[in-house]
Design an enzyme around this catalytic site. Structure first.
Site, PDB file in Angstrom:
ATOM      1  N   ASN A 166       0.824  -1.202   0.000  1.00 11.85           N
ATOM      2  CA  ASN A 166       0.000   0.000   0.000  1.00 11.85           C
ATOM      3  C   ASN A 166       0.863   1.260   0.000  1.00 11.85           C
ATOM      4  OD1 ASN A 166      -2.194   1.716   0.233  1.00 11.85           O
ATOM      5  ND2 ASN A 166      -2.502   1.342   2.401  1.00 11.85           N
TER       6      ASN A 166
ATOM      7  N   MET B 160       2.426   8.252   6.063  1.00  8.86           N
ATOM      8  CA  MET B 160       2.575   7.663   4.736  1.00  8.86           C
ATOM      9  C   MET B 160       1.336   8.038   3.929  1.00  8.86           C
ATOM     10  SD  MET B 160       3.857   3.826   5.771  1.00  8.86           S
ATOM     11  CE  MET B 160       2.474   3.564   6.891  1.00  8.86           C
TER      12      MET B 160
ATOM     13  N   SER C 102      -1.753   7.702   7.134  1.00 14.56           N
ATOM     14  CA  SER C 102      -1.367   6.420   7.713  1.00 14.56           C
ATOM     15  C   SER C 102      -0.040   6.555   8.458  1.00 14.56           C
ATOM     16  CB  SER C 102      -1.235   5.369   6.603  1.00 14.56           C
ATOM     17  OG  SER C 102      -0.894   4.119   7.141  1.00 14.56           O
TER      18      SER C 102
ATOM     19  N   TYR D  36      -7.287   2.323  12.115  1.00 17.11           N
ATOM     20  CA  TYR D  36      -7.076   3.325  11.079  1.00 17.11           C
ATOM     21  C   TYR D  36      -8.355   4.126  10.853  1.00 17.11           C
ATOM     22  CZ  TYR D  36      -5.137   4.767   6.466  1.00 17.11           C
ATOM     23  OH  TYR D  36      -4.637   5.457   5.391  1.00 17.11           O
TER      24      TYR D  36
ATOM     25  N   GLU E 179     -13.297   8.651   1.233  1.00 23.15           N
ATOM     26  CA  GLU E 179     -13.821   9.236   0.006  1.00 23.15           C
ATOM     27  C   GLU E 179     -15.138   8.597  -0.457  1.00 23.15           C
ATOM     28  OE1 GLU E 179     -12.255  10.900  -4.285  1.00 23.15           O
ATOM     29  OE2 GLU E 179     -10.865   9.879  -2.973  1.00 23.15           O
TER      30      GLU E 179
END
Length: 611
Positions: free
Chosen positions: A78, A287, A291, A444, A449
């Protein structure tokens, strides 16, 4: 095959919610449509590869297996923190070229843009460069040495210092300008500009200060003839007491420039050194958009750059609330869904074992992930011992409170305690997984979106229109305060910090403001208030621009898109509409809206600014 054909037909027919799923992909481009087509096929194949109970939960909307258009069809990672410092210092290989260490900041900046493009094409998430001002400072020093040699030959003695300073500043400014233009003109194999974040602000030497100023000054100027707001790189300015927090700190002047830049361009976001180190144990840039890595040491040294995230699976928390009679049943169903999310994450890890270093040379062989593996090495050595993270995400805490208590539960201590217990339960669950599997599982606050809409739509179909829950057309992301309610930034941050501390794998806070270009002290007051309370804060302001009349502010939503409130211009070619979506800035609404729905979409746009 029938469903795949249907989805491909919807893509070919340019159905809006299909081609605009990602706000930063322009579907008019061949490269993007090719990626969307490949992604549609890969999504179907990937879904068929999942364990049956994971697939069923995803299809029903109980969980969301993120990025199915890339993984598990390909065993890709990812998001990451690129180890740019090591690569520049030691040289690296890219394609057929052995790239030597740069001897100037201009060359270093050019190499960084190529590294970013290559890394972004080898994974599916965002990438970040931590402390870029400190990384580049040593190369700017090489420029200064060159100018010093020239000055000693050709410049009068008492003018030499000024000559070296001016020439070095110009080199730095030009290098940062070129880097910003290069990033915004790059296209990766994913059919989009790289989702890249630059962290900076803590460097105190003369060249780091120059680099910080150049980054902010270039962003303030804007891109191109029309001086539009640059979308990338995402800028994150670090604030630390004793460096730039208060008047008298050596870099306080740069904080003032950051405030000016944020008021005009929305970036930079800020990282608060005190709060962030209290939360995650050390200091690092996220990140991608939000994240965060856990604290990790090798040979007694804290290591951040070169590490990555292995993917995200998100829970639909409002669905659990709607299926529950009471809080006890909610926690029971939550544990069942967490078990499914665990299996989904374990499948991600298992699938990554199929990758070899030669599948992504820039990551595994040439230094972006921090270690130089051999072609036959097992790549999972970079993921175990908690070096990498894998995330269980969530959205809809507000709707959980509304469903189990009442719509204004943010002021109800009993309700807040239970909602916090939801995250505590999740945090305890992933702590057990971390111990069991030796990979850092994390909670997380998902960058959701389109997922805020997908989950809500599926629950609307299942449960019907429920006031304050499914009737809005979206779910509130992660722990964010209900965007429909008018609260001060101070109240919002105080409320959210209670929940963010349990979401250490990914989090960001936003505050909404009117135009503050002439009231920077008001913005600074919020930044200062946040310093020891929240680790990561974004600034959302109206920065739309009309090229026809020069208006800057917030456009009005119409059935055809957006309209300048001053001259009523609606032409997307002569307007610049910038909104924050998924943690990044973007131009998501330069297209006609569904007739008669502009008021609803105006409300959703406001919500999206908090996603």
């Amino acid at each position: 095959m029938e469903r795949l054909q249907e989805d491909l037909t919807r893509l070919t027919n340019e159905v809006s919610d299909v081609i605009h799923e990602n706000a930063n992909k322009d579907p008019k481009r061949f490269t993007t449509m090719r990626d969307l087509t490949a992604g549609t096929v890969a999504r179907h194949i990937g879904l068929s590869m999942l364990p049956k109970h994971v697939k069923d939960a995803h299809v029903k909307g109980e969980i969301h297996f993120h990025d199915l258009d890339y993984h598990p069809y390909q065993p890709m990672t990812n998001c990451c923190l690129i180890d740019v410092g090591h690569m520049l210092q030691n040289g690296f290989i890219m394609g057929n070229a052995h790239v030597n260490p740069p001897q100037s900041i201009q060359t270093a900046a050019a190499q960084i843009s190529q590294i970013i493009a290559n890394v972004s094409s080898s994974q599916y998430g965002g990438c970040s460069i931590d402390r870029i001002d400190e990384v580049l400072s040593k190369f700017a020093h090489l420029n200064a040495l060159k100018h010093r040699r020239n000055a000693e030959q050709f410049v009068t003695l008492h003018l030499q210092d000024d000559y070296v300073k001016r020439m070095t500043e110009k080199d730095i400014y030009d290098a940062m300008q070129s880097l910003e233009y290069e990033i915004n003109t790059l296209y990766t194999s994913n059919g989009q500009t790289p989702f890249v974040t630059f962290g900076f602000g803590l460097g105190t030497d003369v060249y780091a200060r120059m680099i910080q100023r150049a980054i902010l000054s270039n962003r303030l100027v804007g891109l191109g003839k029309e001086k539009v707001t640059a979308i990338f790189p995402k800028l994150v300015f670090s604030i630390k007491d004793g460096i730039n927090f208060k008047a008298g700190d050596p870099n306080y002047d740069i904080k003032q420039l950051a405030l000016q830049c944020s008021s005009k361009r929305m970036y930079p976001d800020i990282l608060n050194y005190k709060a962030l180190t209290d939360l995650i144990g050390d200091f690092k840039v996220p990140m991608g958009c939000r994240s965060f890595l856990n604290l990790y040491e090798e040979d007694g040294q804290i290591v951040n750059s070169g590490r990555c995230n292995l993917g995200v699976v998100t829970l639909n928390l409002p669905r659990i609330a709607l299926e529950s009679r009471d809080t006890e049943q909610f926690l029971s169903i939550l544990r069942t869904r967490l078990d499914i999310a665990k299996d989904a994450c374990l499948y991600r890890i298992h699938r990554l074992k199929d990758a070899t270093p030669e599948n992504a040379p820039i990551l595994y062989l040439h230094g972006a992930f921090g270690k130089l593996l051999r072609p036959d090495d097992d790549i999972t050595q970079l993921f175990t011992q908690r070096r990498a993270t894998i995330s269980i995400g969530y959205i809809g805490l507000y709707e959980v409170g509304a469903a189990l208590f009442h719509p204004n539960w943010e002021t109800d201590e009993k309700a807040k305690s239970f909602v916090e217990q939801v995250l505590i339960t999740m945090k305890q669950y992933v702590a057990q997984l971390t111990e069991q599997y030796d990979v850092q599982f994390s909670i997380y606050g998902t960058p959701s979106e389109s997922l805020t809409h997908r989950f809500c739509t599926l629950d609307y179909e299942k449960f019907g229109p429920l006031e304050h829950i499914t009737d809005k057309g979206y779910y509130t992301n992660s722990f964010h305060y209900d965007t429909r309610k008018a609260v001060t930034p101070f109240e919002k941050l105080t409320f959210e910090q209670r929940f963010a501390k349990h979401s250490l794998g990914g989090f960001i806070h936003y505050c909404e403001y009117p135009d503050l270009k002439h009231n920077l002290k008001a913005l600074e007051a919020v930044w200062d208030y946040s310093y020891d309370k929240v680790g990561y804060l974004g600034t959302n302001l109206p920065i739309d621009k009309c090229f026809a009349c020069g208006f800057e502010g917030e456009f009005e939503a119409t059935a055809d898109g957006f309209m300048c409130p001053h001259c009523h211009n609606t032409d997307p070619e002569t307007t610049d509409v910038i909104k924050r979506t998924c943690g990044y800035l973007g131009q998501p609404l330069k297209r006609p809206m569904i007739k008669g729905r502009h008021k609803e979409i105006q409300s959703r746009v406001k919500h999206m600014c908090s996603v």
